[in-house]
Design a protein around this motif. Structure first.
Motif, PDB file in Angstrom:
ATOM      1  N   SER A  34       0.825  -1.203   0.000  1.00 41.25           N
ATOM      2  CA  SER A  34       0.000   0.000   0.000  1.00 41.25           C
ATOM      3  C   SER A  34       0.862   1.257   0.000  1.00 41.25           C
ATOM      4  N   ILE A  35       1.885   1.264   0.846  1.00 41.84           N
ATOM      5  CA  ILE A  35       2.815   2.405   0.865  1.00 41.84           C
ATOM      6  C   ILE A  35       3.505   2.524  -0.489  1.00 41.84           C
ATOM      7  N   ARG A  36       3.895   1.388  -1.034  1.00 48.88           N
ATOM      8  CA  ARG A  36       4.579   1.408  -2.332  1.00 48.88           C
ATOM      9  C   ARG A  36       3.705   2.041  -3.406  1.00 48.88           C
ATOM     10  N   ASN A  37       2.422   1.694  -3.404  1.00 48.83           N
ATOM     11  CA  ASN A  37       1.513   2.226  -4.425  1.00 48.83           C
ATOM     12  C   ASN A  37       1.209   3.708  -4.223  1.00 48.83           C
ATOM     13  N   GLU A  38       1.170   4.145  -2.971  1.00 52.06           N
ATOM     14  CA  GLU A  38       0.751   5.512  -2.671  1.00 52.06           C
ATOM     15  C   GLU A  38       1.908   6.456  -2.370  1.00 52.06           C
ATOM     16  N   PHE A  39       3.125   5.936  -2.338  1.00 56.02           N
ATOM     17  CA  PHE A  39       4.262   6.732  -1.871  1.00 56.02           C
ATOM     18  C   PHE A  39       4.444   8.036  -2.641  1.00 56.02           C
ATOM     19  N   SER A  40       4.448   7.957  -3.942  1.00 57.90           N
ATOM     20  CA  SER A  40       4.705   9.161  -4.752  1.00 57.90           C
ATOM     21  C   SER A  40       3.689  10.256  -4.462  1.00 57.90           C
ATOM     22  N   ASP A  41       2.401   9.882  -4.405  1.00 60.32           N
ATOM     23  CA  ASP A  41       1.362  10.877  -4.142  1.00 60.32           C
ATOM     24  C   ASP A  41       1.502  11.467  -2.739  1.00 60.32           C
ATOM     25  N   ILE A  42       1.801  10.585  -1.761  1.00 61.89           N
ATOM     26  CA  ILE A  42       1.941  11.068  -0.384  1.00 61.89           C
ATOM     27  C   ILE A  42       3.167  11.958  -0.253  1.00 61.89           C
ATOM     28  N   ALA A  43       4.251  11.578  -0.920  1.00 60.93           N
ATOM     29  CA  ALA A  43       5.474  12.379  -0.863  1.00 60.93           C
ATOM     30  C   ALA A  43       5.260  13.754  -1.486  1.00 60.93           C
ATOM     31  N   ASP A  44       4.571  13.786  -2.637  1.00 58.56           N
ATOM     32  CA  ASP A  44       4.287  15.073  -3.286  1.00 58.56           C
ATOM     33  C   ASP A  44       3.396  15.942  -2.403  1.00 58.56           C
ATOM     34  N   ARG A  45       2.409  15.316  -1.775  1.00 59.66           N
ATOM     35  CA  ARG A  45       1.504  16.066  -0.903  1.00 59.66           C
ATOM     36  C   ARG A  45       2.230  16.581   0.338  1.00 59.66           C
ATOM     37  N   ALA A  46       3.128  15.757   0.859  1.00 60.32           N
ATOM     38  CA  ALA A  46       3.896  16.157   2.038  1.00 60.32           C
ATOM     39  C   ALA A  46       4.778  17.369   1.735  1.00 60.32           C
ATOM     40  N   MET A  47       5.373  17.354   0.568  1.00 62.66           N
ATOM     41  CA  MET A  47       6.221  18.480   0.179  1.00 62.66           C
ATOM     42  C   MET A  47       5.383  19.744   0.002  1.00 62.66           C
ATOM     43  N   LYS A  48       4.232  19.595  -0.646  1.00 59.39           N
ATOM     44  CA  LYS A  48       3.357  20.745  -0.884  1.00 59.39           C
ATOM     45  C   LYS A  48       2.838  21.330   0.424  1.00 59.39           C
ATOM     46  N   ASP A  49       2.452  20.424   1.362  1.00 61.01           N
ATOM     47  CA  ASP A  49       1.885  20.880   2.644  1.00 61.01           C
ATOM     48  C   ASP A  49       2.954  21.145   3.701  1.00 61.01           C
ATOM     49  N   GLN A  50       4.227  20.951   3.327  1.00 63.22           N
ATOM     50  CA  GLN A  50       5.344  21.173   4.241  1.00 63.22           C
ATOM     51  C   GLN A  50       5.181  20.372   5.542  1.00 63.22           C
ATOM     52  N   MET A  51       4.908  19.094   5.362  1.00 62.59           N
ATOM     53  CA  MET A  51       4.768  18.206   6.520  1.00 62.59           C
ATOM     54  C   MET A  51       6.116  18.039   7.208  1.00 62.59           C
ATOM     55  N   THR A  52       6.059  17.752   8.504  1.00 62.87           N
ATOM     56  CA  THR A  52       7.279  17.391   9.225  1.00 62.87           C
ATOM     57  C   THR A  52       7.628  15.945   8.872  1.00 62.87           C
ATOM     58  N   PHE A  86       4.944  13.019   7.891  1.00 64.11           N
ATOM     59  CA  PHE A  86       5.075  12.239   6.659  1.00 64.11           C
ATOM     60  C   PHE A  86       5.117  10.742   6.964  1.00 64.11           C
ATOM     61  N   LEU A  87       5.897  10.373   7.999  1.00 67.85           N
ATOM     62  CA  LEU A  87       5.990   8.960   8.381  1.00 67.85           C
ATOM     63  C   LEU A  87       4.637   8.438   8.857  1.00 67.85           C
ATOM     64  N   ALA A  88       3.938   9.244   9.644  1.00 67.55           N
ATOM     65  CA  ALA A  88       2.618   8.841  10.134  1.00 67.55           C
ATOM     66  C   ALA A  88       1.656   8.621   8.972  1.00 67.55           C
ATOM     67  N   GLU A  89       1.705   9.495   7.979  1.00 72.14           N
ATOM     68  CA  GLU A  89       0.830   9.362   6.810  1.00 72.14           C
ATOM     69  C   GLU A  89       1.107   8.053   6.068  1.00 72.14           C
ATOM     70  N   LEU A  90       2.381   7.732   5.917  1.00 75.74           N
ATOM     71  CA  LEU A  90       2.748   6.482   5.252  1.00 75.74           C
ATOM     72  C   LEU A  90       2.245   5.265   6.019  1.00 75.74           C
ATOM     73  N   LEU A  91       2.516   5.247   7.322  1.00 78.00           N
ATOM     74  CA  LEU A  91       2.154   4.084   8.133  1.00 78.00           C
ATOM     75  C   LEU A  91       0.644   3.901   8.219  1.00 78.00           C
ATOM     76  N   MET A  92      -0.104   4.994   8.354  1.00 79.32           N
ATOM     77  CA  MET A  92      -1.558   4.890   8.432  1.00 79.32           C
ATOM     78  C   MET A  92      -2.153   4.409   7.113  1.00 79.32           C
ATOM     79  N   THR A  93      -1.527   4.790   6.002  1.00 77.11           N
ATOM     80  CA  THR A  93      -1.979   4.300   4.700  1.00 77.11           C
ATOM     81  C   THR A  93      -1.885   2.781   4.641  1.00 77.11           C
ATOM     82  N   GLU A  94      -0.762   2.232   5.110  1.00 77.81           N
ATOM     83  CA  GLU A  94      -0.586   0.779   5.108  1.00 77.81           C
ATOM     84  C   GLU A  94      -1.545   0.104   6.081  1.00 77.81           C
ATOM     85  N   CYS A  95      -1.684   0.670   7.274  1.00 79.72           N
ATOM     86  CA  CYS A  95      -2.571   0.076   8.282  1.00 79.72           C
ATOM     87  C   CYS A  95      -4.020   0.070   7.811  1.00 79.72           C
ATOM     88  N   ASP A  96      -4.479   1.173   7.244  1.00 84.94           N
ATOM     89  CA  ASP A  96      -5.864   1.272   6.778  1.00 84.94           C
ATOM     90  C   ASP A  96      -6.131   0.276   5.661  1.00 84.94           C
TER      91      ASP A  96
END
Length: 243
Positions: free
Chosen positions: A29-47, A51-61
């Motif tokens: 799940s992280i592999r499939n969504e990584f690029s989109d999450i990374a781009d969003r993290a950069m745009k939203d200036q995530m810490t 960013f790590l929490a977003e990745l892990l929750m994507t996999e857990c969900d």
């Protein structure tokens, strides 16, 4: 397999290393969504932590969703039915508040039975499947079957000397949904075998039954007076009925 650790990777090399790591760690799940999450993290200036929490929750969900799908498939429902799709306006005798309380699955947690009683066309099968689906989504092991199909399976198992194994298998699930109980009279052997399944589950795991027969009409299914008497001895509070 050990991934080489290098500093100063190019973007292309970093993406390749990340993809390999996701495959190695089995994080599809992280592999499939990584690029989109990374781009969003950069745009939203995530810490980094965000960013790590977003990745892990994507996999857990996604893992939770896949587990729910596996449990629903394992239940053997003949078709998809949901509470959202149920027309309470067309079925005014069914109390929506009661049904949504049942959807919380507290009765399954307490190993209580559920009886859905009514004439044909009153939504019993829809409600049985929908509540069973809710239970599967909440992590319970569910099995759906028609009463006649269950009895036939039990008869075959008895003939093949596999009855104890079959009864134990039905006894292990958290919720057993039996549809169309009472639509036809069972012979003494069939009723006895079905009664063994119900007895195996009594006060251990929940049973949900949909029937066109009231409790007083159980003589059509259980012709043996011993079975009928046992049925009547069950406390009424164990039979939350939706008509």
């Amino acid at each position: 397999m050990t991934l080489p650790r290098q500093r100063g990777l190019t973007e292309q090399a970093a993406d390749a290393a990340i993809d390999s790591a996701f495959r190695l760690l089995r994080l599809p799940s992280i592999r499939n969504e990584f690029s989109d999450i990374a781009d969003r993290a950069m745009k939203d200036q995530m810490t980094y932590r965000g960013f790590l929490a977003e990745l892990l929750m994507t996999e857990c969900d996604d893992r939770s969703r896949r587990r729910s799908e596996r449990r629903i498939k394992a239940a053997g429902f003949p078709r998809e039915k949901s509470l959202r799709a149920f027309d309470f306006v067309a079925n005014p005798n069914i109390d929506a508040a009661t049904i949504h309380t049942l959807a919380s699955c507290e009765w399954i947690k307490k190993s209580q039975p559920l009886c859905l009683i009514g004439d044909s066309g009153t939504g019993k099968s829809h409600m049985l499947i929908a509540l069973g689906t809710e239970a599967a989504m909440r992590g319970y092991r569910v099995r759906y079957t028609l009463a006649t199909k269950l009895v036939n399976e039990l008869v075959e198992a008895a003939d093949e000397k596999q009855l104890n194994k079959t009864i134990a298998r039905y006894g292990r699930v958290d919720l057993l949904c039996i549809n169309e109980l009472g639509y036809m009279e069972l012979d003494r052997r069939g009723a006895e075998l079905l009664f063994q399944v119900l007895t195996e589950r009594e006060e251990k795991n929940s049973v949900a039954i949909a029937s066109n027969e009231s409790f007083g009409g159980c003589t059509k299914t259980f012709t043996d007076p011993r079975h009928r008497d046992r049925h009547r001895l069950l406390p009424p509070r164990q039979h939350p009925s939706a008509r």
